[in-house]
Motif scaffolding. Structure first.
Motif, PDB file in Angstrom:
ATOM      1  N   ASN A 177       0.857  -1.110   0.094  1.00 28.54           N
ATOM      2  CA  ASN A 177       0.008  -0.044   0.058  1.00 28.54           C
ATOM      3  C   ASN A 177       0.972   1.356  -0.132  1.00 28.54           C
ATOM      4  OD1 ASN A 177      -2.807   0.061  -0.252  1.00 28.54           O
ATOM      5  ND2 ASN A 177      -3.229  -0.196   1.714  1.00 28.54           N
TER       6      ASN A 177
ATOM      7  N   THR B 204      -7.593  -0.775  -0.582  1.00 34.65           N
ATOM      8  CA  THR B 204      -8.286  -0.531   0.643  1.00 34.65           C
ATOM      9  C   THR B 204      -8.571  -1.804   1.588  1.00 34.65           C
ATOM     10  OG1 THR B 204     -10.476  -0.830  -0.380  1.00 34.65           O
ATOM     11  CG2 THR B 204      -9.249   1.550  -0.407  1.00 34.65           C
TER      12      THR B 204
ATOM     13  N   ILE C  83     -15.096  -2.901   5.297  1.00 33.78           N
ATOM     14  CA  ILE C  83     -14.645  -3.009   3.773  1.00 33.78           C
ATOM     15  C   ILE C  83     -14.664  -4.491   3.417  1.00 33.78           C
ATOM     16  CG2 ILE C  83     -12.466  -2.884   2.503  1.00 33.78           C
ATOM     17  CD1 ILE C  83     -11.703  -0.197   4.627  1.00 33.78           C
TER      18      ILE C  83
END
Length: 187
Positions: A30, A49, A127
């Motif tokens: 990330n 994410t 998520i």
């Protein structure tokens, strides 16, 4: 039986390695993706994410499974300066009392996790959408694992099957320390 326990703890150690490796890959990946997006190279929307949430879950599992492994190794923090003031009999009594308290705390931890299970199994991560029992349910693994380790050690103490080396280690006298002094006693 000892071989099965050794295999179980090797699996725990493997799970810890997998969690740590997964965290490193996800967090580093990330960071690279976000830095690349600063230079106009946008891959995966500038970051993944789901990796942030999954790495947090891995961290929780790493911590609690690690606590079980450390409990088996007898490497948790202790108050050795107090215990070292006692002779072998007093140390065994303190060691037994400590293990009984650990079993009680693990029973409370298990009961609390059990009571919270209906709440967490109905909540979902925002998520990934996985049930939060996969996060909070590690309390079952940790409480049972540490409780069994402490109960087994308490049983060995109560039946006189604890080694003197384990009692010395509990008091903070490690074999390396003992070898340095000519009398074989830590100063």
């Amino acid at each position: 039986m000892h071989k099965a326990i050794d295999v179980l703890f090797k699996l725990f150690e493997g799970l810890m390695v997998a969690c740590l490796a997964g965290m490193v890959v996800m967090v580093f990946g990330n960071a690279v993706l976000r830095k690349l997006s600063d230079y106009g190279v946008v891959l995966f929307g500038g970051g993944i994410t789901v990796s942030e949430e999954v790495s947090r879950i891995f961290f929780v599992w790493l911590t609690f499974v690690g606590a079980v492994v450390v409990a088996r190794d007898g490497a948790h923090m202790g108050v050795e300066t107090f215990v070292a003031r006692f002779g072998p009999g007093g140390r065994k009594i303190l060691m037994l009392a400590t293990n009984v308290l650990i079993v009680v705390c693990c029973a409370v931890f298990f009961w609390g996790t059990w009571r919270q299970t209906p709440i967490h199994s109905g909540n979902y991560a925002p998520i990934t959408g996985i049930s939060m029992i996969w996060v909070y349910g590690v309390g079952f693994v940790a409480s049972v694992g540490m409780g069994l380790v402490a109960a087994a050690q308490a049983l060995r103490i109560a039946t006189g099957r604890i080694s003197e080396a384990e009692v010395r280690k509990f008091a903070g006298e490690f074999e390396d320390d003992l070898a340095e002094t000519p009398k074989g006693r830590a100063e």
